[in-house]
Design a protein around this motif. Structure first.
Motif, PDB file in Angstrom:
ATOM      1  N   ALA A   1      -3.453   0.591   3.686  1.00  0.00           N
ATOM      2  CA  ALA A   1      -3.335   1.565   4.773  1.00  0.00           C
ATOM      3  C   ALA A   1      -2.853   2.916   4.252  1.00  0.00           C
ATOM      4  O   ALA A   1      -2.141   2.995   3.244  1.00  0.00           O
ATOM      5  CB  ALA A   1      -2.376   1.055   5.844  1.00  0.00           C
ATOM      6  N   GLN A   2      -3.256   3.965   4.929  1.00  0.00           N
ATOM      7  CA  GLN A   2      -2.823   5.308   4.594  1.00  0.00           C
ATOM      8  C   GLN A   2      -1.567   5.664   5.384  1.00  0.00           C
ATOM      9  O   GLN A   2      -1.398   5.232   6.532  1.00  0.00           O
ATOM     10  CB  GLN A   2      -3.922   6.321   4.888  1.00  0.00           C
ATOM     11  CG  GLN A   2      -5.187   6.113   4.073  1.00  0.00           C
ATOM     12  CD  GLN A   2      -6.229   7.174   4.363  1.00  0.00           C
ATOM     13  OE1 GLN A   2      -5.981   8.141   5.063  1.00  0.00           O
ATOM     14  NE2 GLN A   2      -7.415   6.986   3.811  1.00  0.00           N
ATOM     15  N   HIS A   3      -0.713   6.449   4.779  1.00  0.00           N
ATOM     16  CA  HIS A   3       0.510   6.916   5.416  1.00  0.00           C
ATOM     17  C   HIS A   3       0.655   8.405   5.121  1.00  0.00           C
ATOM     18  O   HIS A   3       1.317   8.811   4.161  1.00  0.00           O
ATOM     19  CB  HIS A   3       1.737   6.154   4.907  1.00  0.00           C
ATOM     20  CG  HIS A   3       1.652   4.669   5.069  1.00  0.00           C
ATOM     21  ND1 HIS A   3       1.918   4.026   6.259  1.00  0.00           N
ATOM     22  CD2 HIS A   3       1.274   3.692   4.193  1.00  0.00           C
ATOM     23  CE1 HIS A   3       1.742   2.730   6.112  1.00  0.00           C
ATOM     24  NE2 HIS A   3       1.351   2.491   4.873  1.00  0.00           N
ATOM     25  N   GLY A   4      -0.027   9.214   5.917  1.00  0.00           N
ATOM     26  CA  GLY A   4       0.015  10.651   5.696  1.00  0.00           C
ATOM     27  C   GLY A   4      -0.678  11.022   4.402  1.00  0.00           C
ATOM     28  O   GLY A   4      -1.872  10.773   4.209  1.00  0.00           O
ATOM     29  N   ASP A   5       0.074  11.606   3.454  1.00  0.00           N
ATOM     30  CA  ASP A   5      -0.480  12.032   2.168  1.00  0.00           C
ATOM     31  C   ASP A   5      -0.437  10.930   1.112  1.00  0.00           C
ATOM     32  O   ASP A   5      -0.793  11.175  -0.047  1.00  0.00           O
ATOM     33  CB  ASP A   5       0.283  13.253   1.640  1.00  0.00           C
ATOM     34  CG  ASP A   5       0.091  14.464   2.533  1.00  0.00           C
ATOM     35  OD1 ASP A   5      -0.951  14.533   3.201  1.00  0.00           O
ATOM     36  OD2 ASP A   5       0.985  15.334   2.568  1.00  0.00           O
ATOM     37  N   THR A   6      -0.006   9.748   1.494  1.00  0.00           N
ATOM     38  CA  THR A   6       0.076   8.639   0.550  1.00  0.00           C
ATOM     39  C   THR A   6      -0.771   7.467   1.037  1.00  0.00           C
ATOM     40  O   THR A   6      -1.172   7.419   2.200  1.00  0.00           O
ATOM     41  CB  THR A   6       1.530   8.172   0.363  1.00  0.00           C
ATOM     42  OG1 THR A   6       2.039   7.689   1.624  1.00  0.00           O
ATOM     43  CG2 THR A   6       2.413   9.311  -0.142  1.00  0.00           C
ATOM     44  N   VAL A   7      -1.019   6.513   0.126  1.00  0.00           N
ATOM     45  CA  VAL A   7      -1.811   5.343   0.460  1.00  0.00           C
ATOM     46  C   VAL A   7      -1.218   4.135  -0.259  1.00  0.00           C
ATOM     47  O   VAL A   7      -0.720   4.254  -1.385  1.00  0.00           O
ATOM     48  CB  VAL A   7      -3.288   5.553   0.065  1.00  0.00           C
ATOM     49  CG1 VAL A   7      -3.439   5.826  -1.418  1.00  0.00           C
ATOM     50  CG2 VAL A   7      -4.148   4.373   0.481  1.00  0.00           C
ATOM     51  N   GLU A   8      -1.253   2.982   0.411  1.00  0.00           N
ATOM     52  CA  GLU A   8      -0.711   1.772  -0.182  1.00  0.00           C
ATOM     53  C   GLU A   8      -1.620   1.253  -1.308  1.00  0.00           C
ATOM     54  O   GLU A   8      -2.849   1.353  -1.227  1.00  0.00           O
ATOM     55  CB  GLU A   8      -0.582   0.674   0.874  1.00  0.00           C
ATOM     56  CG  GLU A   8       0.456   0.945   1.937  1.00  0.00           C
ATOM     57  CD  GLU A   8       0.563  -0.213   2.909  1.00  0.00           C
ATOM     58  OE1 GLU A   8       0.057  -1.313   2.589  1.00  0.00           O
ATOM     59  OE2 GLU A   8       1.157  -0.030   3.991  1.00  0.00           O
ATOM     60  N   VAL A   9      -1.001   0.700  -2.348  1.00  0.00           N
ATOM     61  CA  VAL A   9      -1.716   0.047  -3.445  1.00  0.00           C
ATOM     62  C   VAL A   9      -1.474  -1.447  -3.323  1.00  0.00           C
ATOM     63  O   VAL A   9      -0.343  -1.928  -3.471  1.00  0.00           O
ATOM     64  CB  VAL A   9      -1.240   0.557  -4.813  1.00  0.00           C
ATOM     65  CG1 VAL A   9      -1.966  -0.186  -5.934  1.00  0.00           C
ATOM     66  CG2 VAL A   9      -1.474   2.056  -4.935  1.00  0.00           C
ATOM     67  N   LEU A  10      -2.536  -2.189  -3.049  1.00  0.00           N
ATOM     68  CA  LEU A  10      -2.414  -3.631  -2.850  1.00  0.00           C
ATOM     69  C   LEU A  10      -2.567  -4.421  -4.148  1.00  0.00           C
ATOM     70  O   LEU A  10      -1.979  -5.490  -4.294  1.00  0.00           O
ATOM     71  CB  LEU A  10      -3.454  -4.105  -1.825  1.00  0.00           C
ATOM     72  CG  LEU A  10      -3.408  -3.424  -0.446  1.00  0.00           C
ATOM     73  CD1 LEU A  10      -4.498  -3.990   0.458  1.00  0.00           C
ATOM     74  CD2 LEU A  10      -2.041  -3.581   0.186  1.00  0.00           C
ATOM     75  N   ALA A  11      -3.349  -3.906  -5.071  1.00  0.00           N
ATOM     76  CA  ALA A  11      -3.586  -4.631  -6.324  1.00  0.00           C
ATOM     77  C   ALA A  11      -4.006  -3.640  -7.398  1.00  0.00           C
ATOM     78  O   ALA A  11      -4.565  -2.578  -7.118  1.00  0.00           O
ATOM     79  CB  ALA A  11      -4.663  -5.707  -6.139  1.00  0.00           C
ATOM     80  N   GLY A  12      -3.736  -4.009  -8.677  1.00  0.00           N
ATOM     81  CA  GLY A  12      -4.140  -3.196  -9.809  1.00  0.00           C
ATOM     82  C   GLY A  12      -2.993  -2.502 -10.512  1.00  0.00           C
ATOM     83  O   GLY A  12      -3.145  -2.067 -11.662  1.00  0.00           O
ATOM     84  N   LEU A  13      -1.847  -2.376  -9.856  1.00  0.00           N
ATOM     85  CA  LEU A  13      -0.683  -1.723 -10.445  1.00  0.00           C
ATOM     86  C   LEU A  13       0.546  -2.599 -10.252  1.00  0.00           C
ATOM     87  O   LEU A  13       0.545  -3.514  -9.427  1.00  0.00           O
ATOM     88  CB  LEU A  13      -0.445  -0.352  -9.802  1.00  0.00           C
ATOM     89  CG  LEU A  13      -1.551   0.703  -9.966  1.00  0.00           C
ATOM     90  CD1 LEU A  13      -1.190   1.969  -9.212  1.00  0.00           C
ATOM     91  CD2 LEU A  13      -1.821   0.999 -11.439  1.00  0.00           C
ATOM     92  N   LYS A  14       1.601  -2.282 -11.007  1.00  0.00           N
ATOM     93  CA  LYS A  14       2.860  -3.004 -10.869  1.00  0.00           C
ATOM     94  C   LYS A  14       3.999  -1.990 -10.857  1.00  0.00           C
ATOM     95  O   LYS A  14       3.832  -0.826 -11.263  1.00  0.00           O
ATOM     96  CB  LYS A  14       3.035  -4.000 -12.016  1.00  0.00           C
ATOM     97  CG  LYS A  14       3.134  -3.362 -13.398  1.00  0.00           C
ATOM     98  CD  LYS A  14       3.267  -4.433 -14.458  1.00  0.00           C
ATOM     99  CE  LYS A  14       3.447  -3.818 -15.842  1.00  0.00           C
ATOM    100  NZ  LYS A  14       2.299  -2.996 -16.260  1.00  0.00           N
ATOM    101  N   ALA A  15       5.123  -2.443 -10.390  1.00  0.00           N
ATOM    102  CA  ALA A  15       6.294  -1.566 -10.344  1.00  0.00           C
ATOM    103  C   ALA A  15       6.648  -1.100 -11.749  1.00  0.00           C
ATOM    104  O   ALA A  15       6.618  -1.876 -12.713  1.00  0.00           O
ATOM    105  CB  ALA A  15       7.474  -2.295  -9.709  1.00  0.00           C
ATOM    106  N   GLY A  16       6.961   0.171 -11.884  1.00  0.00           N
ATOM    107  CA  GLY A  16       7.307   0.745 -13.178  1.00  0.00           C
ATOM    108  C   GLY A  16       6.175   1.496 -13.840  1.00  0.00           C
ATOM    109  O   GLY A  16       6.401   2.257 -14.786  1.00  0.00           O
ATOM    110  N   ASP A  17       4.940   1.313 -13.395  1.00  0.00           N
ATOM    111  CA  ASP A  17       3.822   2.069 -13.952  1.00  0.00           C
ATOM    112  C   ASP A  17       3.993   3.549 -13.641  1.00  0.00           C
ATOM    113  O   ASP A  17       4.409   3.925 -12.535  1.00  0.00           O
ATOM    114  CB  ASP A  17       2.486   1.577 -13.381  1.00  0.00           C
ATOM    115  CG  ASP A  17       2.072   0.245 -13.973  1.00  0.00           C
ATOM    116  OD1 ASP A  17       2.622  -0.120 -15.026  1.00  0.00           O
ATOM    117  OD2 ASP A  17       1.195  -0.418 -13.376  1.00  0.00           O
TER     118      ASP A  17
END
Length: 342
Positions: A308-324
């Motif tokens: 889902a989009q949240h204004g100027d940002t968008v959620e990442v569901l898969a492909g990245l991990k915390a700390g990237d």
């Protein structure tokens, strides 16, 4: 000794060229869970609560269309006329029948009165008086029938004029002069500017979230306002698999809207921890959706699945991990020699 300045000059040019070829410095963002709203936004359509499609009630050719889209109309104003020569003939015929029935009634009334006088004097029998009274009653019934026929003819004549049902504006014209009009064929659509409502189709899969939303907001200009009232249909459309939600627009906000306009609807829910990236960090090329992640030798493009989009940002569901460390600008990060910077 004279060659030394030339060598120094060449070295300076070489260093300047190397510096000129250095890639851009791109800021990066270290990913981590953030609190975001679990609600979502959908596009709705503004509709007039009072809207009517007026239709013809008589058969004939449309003689004239007296309004156009956007015209302001009053209740009872004539919008279009239908060829009324046939109904005019009906009115004239019914008036003649009324005149004939009135003459027969007057004659029957005079006859029954004379018969009563003669009966009192004994010149006629009771049977003759009964016949005269029956003829008088028949004449009365004939006059009533002719009057009803005249009223029906006048009503049919009135149907040749298509009128506005209430004060408002013409939203659409559905017939032109010369078209054949038949009972039930739409001629024009009229709407009242107030009140308005926003209708949005919510996917059936998101119906539970819509019903559990803390509040619903409508976007009016740059502001978000809450509807004056709202109503959700519990049954899903079998074809589109959507639920219809209707929200009444507050009076002050409705002054900035018009029917047919698109309106943004926001279902505000609770909060949850999600990884989000800026919209500018996402690279979309055909079916590929990815972001640039900082590595030892620059940036590496990684495919991601977004939510889902949240204004100027968008959620990442898969492909990245915390700390990237993600480049905040995908266009710059894709340039040759681009280097991450904090």
């Amino acid at each position: 000794m004279r060659a030394f300045p030339r060598l120094l000059l060449v070295s300076s040019l070489t260093l300047s060229a190397v510096a000129a070829w250095a890639g851009p410095q791109v800021p990066v963002l270290t990913l981590g869970a953030q609190a975001v709203s679990t609600g979502y936004e959908l596009d709705g359509v503004v509709e007039a609560v009072r809207q009517a499609t007026v239709s013809a009630q008589a058969t004939g050719r449309v003689s004239s269309l007296l309004v156009k889209v956007g015209d302001k109309v009053r209740a009872g104003q004539v919008l279009a006329t239908i060829d009324d020569r046939d109904t005019q003939s009906g009115v004239a015929r019914s008036q003649a029948q009324v005149a004939q029935a009135e003459a027969e009634l007057a004659n029957a009334q005079a006859h029954v009165q004379r018969t009563r006088d003669l009966r009192q004097q004994g010149f006629v029998s009771q049977a003759a008086l009964d016949v005269a009274e029956s003829q008088f009653k028949a004449a009365q019934a004939g006059r009533a029938g002719a009057g009803a026929g005249a009223q029906q003819a006048r009503l049919a004549q009135s149907f040749t004029q298509v009128t506005a049902p209430f004060d408002g504006y013409v939203l659409e014209t559905l017939a032109q002069a010369g078209d054949l009009a038949v009972p039930g064929k739409p001629v024009a659509t009229v709407y009242a500017p107030q009140p308005l409502r926003v209708v949005v189709q919510v996917p059936a899969s998101m119906g539970a979230q819509a019903r559990s939303a803390k509040r619903i907001e409508l976007q009016v200009g740059d502001a978000w306002v809450q509807p004056a009232a709202q109503q959700g249909v519990t049954a899903a459309d079998p074809v589109s698999q959507t639920l219809t939600w209707k929200m009444d627009v507050p009076v002050q906000a409705a002054a900035q809207m018009m029917p047919g306009q698109q309106a943004r609807v926001r279902f505000v829910g609770g909060t949850a921890q999600r990884m989000v990236v800026p919209q500018a960090a996402v690279l979309r090329r055909g079916e590929l959706t990815g972001v640039y992640v900082a590595g030892d030798k620059g940036f590496v493009l990684k495919a991601v699945r977004l939510g889902a989009q949240h204004g100027d940002t968008v959620e990442v569901l898969a492909g990245l991990k915390a700390g990237d460390a993600v480049a905040v600008n995908a266009i710059q990060a894709g340039l040759t020699g681009a280097q991450p910077t904090k």
